[in-house]
Write an enzyme that holds these catalytic residues in place. Sequence first.
Site, PDB file in Angstrom:
ATOM      1  N   THR A   1      -6.049  -4.418   0.329  1.00 55.65           N
ATOM      2  CA  THR A   1      -5.265  -4.697  -0.904  1.00 55.65           C
ATOM      3  C   THR A   1      -5.227  -6.286  -0.967  1.00 55.65           C
ATOM      4  O   THR A   1      -5.014  -6.701  -2.213  1.00 55.65           O
ATOM      5  CB  THR A   1      -3.757  -4.396  -0.576  1.00 55.65           C
ATOM      6  OG1 THR A   1      -3.467  -4.803   0.639  1.00 55.65           O
ATOM      7  CG2 THR A   1      -3.775  -2.699  -0.805  1.00 55.65           C
TER       8      THR A   1
ATOM      9  N   ARG B   1       0.901  -1.308   0.172  1.00 53.73           N
ATOM     10  CA  ARG B   1       0.051  -0.125   0.024  1.00 53.73           C
ATOM     11  C   ARG B   1       1.030   1.295  -0.115  1.00 53.73           C
ATOM     12  O   ARG B   1       0.504   2.158  -0.609  1.00 53.73           O
ATOM     13  CB  ARG B   1      -0.982   0.068   1.326  1.00 53.73           C
ATOM     14  CG  ARG B   1      -1.938   1.028   1.329  1.00 53.73           C
ATOM     15  CD  ARG B   1      -3.012   1.020   2.229  1.00 53.73           C
ATOM     16  NE  ARG B   1      -4.216   0.196   1.925  1.00 53.73           N
ATOM     17  CZ  ARG B   1      -5.187   0.122   1.352  1.00 53.73           C
ATOM     18  NH1 ARG B   1      -5.559   1.533   1.008  1.00 53.73           N
ATOM     19  NH2 ARG B   1      -6.033  -0.652   1.034  1.00 53.73           N
TER      20      ARG B   1
ATOM     21  N   GLU C   1      -9.345   6.514   7.267  1.00 56.62           N
ATOM     22  CA  GLU C   1      -7.911   6.684   6.871  1.00 56.62           C
ATOM     23  C   GLU C   1      -7.502   7.896   6.204  1.00 56.62           C
ATOM     24  O   GLU C   1      -6.677   8.480   6.566  1.00 56.62           O
ATOM     25  CB  GLU C   1      -7.371   5.423   6.383  1.00 56.62           C
ATOM     26  CG  GLU C   1      -7.341   4.216   7.305  1.00 56.62           C
ATOM     27  CD  GLU C   1      -6.960   2.915   6.499  1.00 56.62           C
ATOM     28  OE1 GLU C   1      -5.846   2.255   6.863  1.00 56.62           O
ATOM     29  OE2 GLU C   1      -7.444   2.722   5.412  1.00 56.62           O
TER      30      GLU C   1
END
Length: 787
Positions: A464, A332, A735
């Site tokens: 992910t 990420r 986030e």
Amino acid sequence: MSTNPVRLSEQALIEQFRRELAGGAGRSRKHESADKQVCGQAEYIDDKLAPPGLLHLCPVLSPHAHAKILHVDTAPCYAVSGVVRVFSWQDVPGELDIGPLAPGDPLFAREKVEYHGQVVLMVAAQTPQAARAAAQAAVIDYEPLEAVLDVETALARESYVEAPHVQQRGDADSALARAPHRLQGAFHIGGQEHFYLEGQIAMALPGEDGAVQVFSSTQHPTEVQKLVASVLGLTMNKVTVDMRRMGGGFGGKETQAAGIACHAALAAALTGRPAKLRLARRDDMRITGKRHPFFVRYDVGFTDEGVLHGVKIELAANCGYSLDLSGSICDRAMFHADNAYYLGDAKVTGYRCKTNLASNTAYRGFGGPQGMVAIEQIMDSIARKLHLDPLMVRQRNYYGGEGRDVTHYGQTVRQNLLQTITGQLMQSADYVTRRERIAAFNAHSPVLKRGLALTPVKFGISFTSSFLNQAGALILIYTDGTVQLNHGGTEMGQGLNTKVAQVVADVLQLPLENIQVTAASTGKVPNTSPTAASSGADLNGKAAEIAALTLKTRLMEMLCRLHSCEPQEVHFSNGVVSAAGRYFSFAEVANLAWLNQVPLSATGFYKVPGIHYDRQAGRGEPFYYFSWGAACSEVLIDTLTGEYRLLRTDILHDVGNSLNPAIDIGQIEGGFVQGAGWLTTEELVWDDTGRLVTDSPMSYKIPAISDVPPVLNVQLLARHANAQQTVYRSKAVGEPPFMLGISVWCAIQDAIASVSSYNIHPHLDTPATPERVFWAVQAQREGTDAF
């Protein structure tokens, strides 16, 4: 690629107004536990009444970063009154390893220890005091081994927990060779302690047939269920995990809460008595991993206008002693090494470095913030080299336009809101005028210097690991018209339960007070994904919406049968249901359904469509959509001491159609402050033996109220619904706001650079403590190049 934004139509506005009247989605409603939390009535695990015979646990930790275990003597532990049993690796009936993705995380150290603070023994006693005293009495002989304690050493030795990974497009080396200008640099990005208000804790109760019930402060109940079963040698149906609420998680309880729960469950299973492990804060900070520190190296080419012309970025993550989630976290970071910018020919390499520290783990942003800091450092470096306003350089490199809308890993950037957000924020923050005033102030102020920075955020939303992008929900309607809701997400203070309840209230057109959200339980919704990756509301809200629509359809079909009408003649509104000109309360309809044998429970399941990533090729579409935002921060530094103050921050952030504006704004404020803390005050320090020195509130400084800028303006981007089919076209908010804190670090660098009239870009590792700021100012005065 700049696309037309999805705007609310007139019908959509009417629909939103209807929802607000019903108290459902789209309305600002306070957190469902707010009153209880303010009054101290919200129940956490340590607040539960102690069951009879409860045992208290305390760990014995390694005093070495790397050593062989030669001899263990637990006899002195049993000399302490109240001690019941001391556990070691030899007592584990099932699997010793609790690694979430790959082996490497033993519940107890077996033949050697691999970090300072690793659990070697666990003491169970009748009181916490007895357990602590007995833990201190254990005698263990070690043979110290060489330890790797920093990422640069690990990188040089090719010490990895997983093989390096590369994402690339075009020929970066050739592009760099042809570039009119070229810069190289290297710097360190510090880690971050989670510092949740409620520390790691679990309580386990033994049951019939070897079953066990676990109350765990975890973001991933299913992972706890799976690993407890593995450690005890049980099947998963013998383990039930209950999680009502956490006092904060931030990623620290995604994987590392499992070990705490396994210790409690092991003690309960082997003694036949309830057991609780509540880590002391110092033990918590020593045992558990942090945000990954990164070492960044870059080589960048660019034009006279500051446009990128070849980029090579190396991201070396300090993973600690085991893999944990480091593979996905480093991926990420690589995905977000572009942030908001079209990189052109680029090569991004991620290294997963193994060191003898606690295994670092998930933290808000999951590697994304580290990748973004790297590219923002590059933007500032280019601006100083060309004597340009950093914001101008950033805008010239934004995604947008034909041929500049694909990331270095092959995903097309859709619904691009970069220019819209930047333009609106520049105007509302009065950026141009303030930039001129700050330059004038700095020119006449030899000691105090001001800095200003406006930085963007483009953050991909989805796990992910694509298989995790799924969720389930269970809804029960009772004959009095009330509803019980259970979903696979976990509440850690972010307002997830409130948002999901609002969705159900909206679908069924009920007052929010009629919806009771129960504890997340593996006995109600199985095989859940962790509440992480900003996906809590996206996944669980959609699953709950599907379950609620199923129930609503059943009720409509029943009314159509009973009253010989068509579905379009049935309407739900504000707790009243109308059918063929007759009106019923929702409770009457629910009771009628029971009398007519219509099922009043339903499950909902949702999976995110279209996500794929070929890791070997380094290409794909790993994200369902992007969230956008920008922050403009102004700071004042004292060049004689390195002290600084954050004076003002203006934020404009994209949340699509907000499910709850009040909660979303709170998340943005909190995320920004936490992000700024990571980059300024929160310094982690280990000594030469690998012992964490900053292991308490006395030595580790999280942001306080005094660190919040006196002027903090937060706005939600209006009238831009999510282009994707998310729940009510909302966007994730957990986030993305964290990265808004990067603007504070860049503003500090801007103030430092003013010492040399903006001719030299400062070398400023993070966190930018006053000491680091002071030495960066000294380098500016000496005319020393940053790198």
